[in-house]
Scaffold this motif. Sequence first.
Motif, short mmCIF file in Angstrom:
data_model
loop_
_atom_site.label_atom_id
_atom_site.label_comp_id
_atom_site.label_asym_id
_atom_site.label_seq_id
_atom_site.Cartn_x
_atom_site.Cartn_y
_atom_site.Cartn_z
N PRO A 306 -5.02 -12.97 -9.64
CA PRO A 306 -4.55 -14.31 -9.28
C PRO A 306 -4.74 -14.67 -7.80
O PRO A 306 -5.04 -15.81 -7.48
N LEU A 307 -4.55 -13.70 -6.89
CA LEU A 307 -4.68 -14.00 -5.47
C LEU A 307 -6.13 -13.88 -4.99
O LEU A 307 -6.46 -14.35 -3.89
N GLY A 308 -6.99 -13.25 -5.77
CA GLY A 308 -8.40 -13.14 -5.41
C GLY A 308 -8.65 -12.45 -4.09
O GLY A 308 -9.57 -12.79 -3.36
N GLY A 309 -7.81 -11.47 -3.74
CA GLY A 309 -7.94 -10.79 -2.46
C GLY A 309 -8.16 -9.30 -2.62
O GLY A 309 -8.69 -8.83 -3.63
N SER A 310 -7.74 -8.56 -1.59
CA SER A 310 -7.88 -7.10 -1.62
C SER A 310 -6.65 -6.48 -0.97
O SER A 310 -5.96 -7.11 -0.17
N ILE A 311 -6.39 -5.23 -1.33
CA ILE A 311 -5.25 -4.51 -0.77
C ILE A 311 -5.66 -3.08 -0.49
O ILE A 311 -6.43 -2.48 -1.26
N GLY A 312 -5.21 -2.55 0.65
CA GLY A 312 -5.54 -1.19 1.03
C GLY A 312 -4.31 -0.48 1.58
O GLY A 312 -3.39 -1.11 2.10
N TYR A 313 -4.30 0.84 1.45
CA TYR A 313 -3.17 1.65 1.89
C TYR A 313 -3.64 2.70 2.89
O TYR A 313 -4.69 3.32 2.70
N GLU A 314 -2.86 2.90 3.95
CA GLU A 314 -3.07 4.01 4.87
C GLU A 314 -1.77 4.79 4.97
O GLU A 314 -0.68 4.20 5.14
N TRP A 315 -1.87 6.11 4.88
CA TRP A 315 -0.69 6.96 4.84
C TRP A 315 -0.63 7.81 6.11
O TRP A 315 -1.61 8.40 6.52
N SER A 316 0.55 7.84 6.72
CA SER A 316 0.75 8.66 7.91
C SER A 316 2.17 9.20 7.90
O SER A 316 3.01 8.77 7.09
N ALA A 317 2.44 10.11 8.82
CA ALA A 317 3.77 10.71 8.88
C ALA A 317 4.84 9.68 9.23
O ALA A 317 6.00 9.79 8.83
N SER A 318 4.46 8.63 9.99
CA SER A 318 5.44 7.63 10.41
C SER A 318 5.75 6.60 9.33
O SER A 318 6.76 5.91 9.38
N GLY A 319 4.88 6.49 8.34
CA GLY A 319 5.12 5.53 7.27
C GLY A 319 3.82 4.97 6.73
O GLY A 319 2.73 5.27 7.23
N VAL A 320 3.93 4.13 5.73
CA VAL A 320 2.75 3.57 5.07
C VAL A 320 2.35 2.26 5.74
O VAL A 320 3.21 1.50 6.22
N LEU A 321 1.06 2.00 5.81
CA LEU A 321 0.53 0.71 6.26
C LEU A 321 -0.23 0.10 5.10
O LEU A 321 -1.20 0.67 4.60
N VAL A 322 0.23 -1.06 4.64
CA VAL A 322 -0.43 -1.78 3.55
C VAL A 322 -1.10 -3.01 4.15
O VAL A 322 -0.44 -3.81 4.83
#
Length: 333
Positions: A306-322
Motif C-alpha cells: 500500500p505505501l509503495g516504499g521500502s524498509i530496512g533494518y540495522e542492528w547494533s548493541a545500542s539498539g535497532v535503526l529502522v
Amino acid sequence: MNGIETEHPEWGFKSLRRAVDAAGIALWSWNVDTDRFKMDPRGYELWALAPQELLTFEHLSEKIHPADRDRVRAAFSATRSVVGPYEIDFRTLVGEEVRWISARGQGNDEDIEHRMMTGVFLDVTGRKQAEESSELLAGEMSHRVKNLLTVASGLARITARSSTSLEDMTTQLMHRLTALDRAHDLVRPLPGHQGDAALLGDIFAVLLAPYDDQGAFAGRVRIAVPRMGVGESSAASLALVVHELATNSIKYGALSVDQGVLDISGCMVGDHVRINWTEHGGPEVKHTGEQKGYGSKLVRRTVEGPLGGSIGYEWSASGVLVTLEVHAERLAS
C-alpha cells in the motif's frame, strides 16, 4: 413441448451447451486403459493447451503446480475405486500465472461404458483468492488482537514504574489507554473523502504518546519529521507500521526499559520521504537473520504494498535503526 422438439430437434442439446458455457464448465473424458484425455474447447483454453491429436493425463500433469502434482496424480488414480462423486481442487502453473481448477466427476470404473470416465473442470481461481484473502484478514486480525494485549501489558508496566500510588497508576493508565484510542480515531478515514487524514508528525506523536512516560522519564520519545499531509489511505497503513514497531520496542527494545529512548527523524530525499526510527538504551538485541515473524512480514508487506516504499533494518548493541522510505505523492494519497 412436442412442437418445440419437432421444430427444433437440437434445442435440448444447444440449451445444455449454452448453460454449460455460461457456468464456465469444461467437459472431459478419460480412458482408464490408454490414459487418453479428451476435452471440449473450453478445457483446452482453461489449461492453456492447443488442441492436439493425443492428450494424456501426463500431458496435463506438466501444467499442474509442482506442489500439487503428486497429490493430484494419486487422487485421480484413487477415483477409479471411489464409489460416488468426487471433487479435487489444485493449482496449475502457466508461465508465472497460477490458476485454481476444480476437477469433478463420478468415481468407480466398474462397468463404465467404453472404459471412459467423464467429468468437468471448473476455474475456481476467484473463489480460492477470496478464501486466501479471508484467511489473511483473519490472521491479521488475530495478530492485531495479540498486539493490543501486549501493548496493554506494556503500558501497565510503564505506568507502574512512574506511579506513586494505586490511584496515580490508575489515572495514568487511563490517560494512556485514552491516548491509544485517540490514535486509532486519528487514522480512520475522514468522512466523505475530505482530503488529508493528518499531518505526518501528528500521526507519530499521537500513536506514540501512550508509550511516553509522564513522570521522570517524560520525553523519551522524540519526533522531528517534515511537515506534510498524509492521505487517508496511507495514514491507516503507516499507523499499522508504527504500531507494529512500537509493539516490538515495548517487548524487546528501547521502550521495554526505563532508560530507553526512541528518536523519530525524517527528511526529504528527492521526491521521497526518509524516516529513521532509532532506538537507544534498550537491551542488546541480537539479530538472527531474516525476520520471519508474522508481524515483520506484515510490516514489510504494508510498506512495499500500500505505501509503495521500502524498509530496512540495522542492528547494533545500542539498539535497532529502522529506515523507511516512501514516495511523497504516495504518502499523500
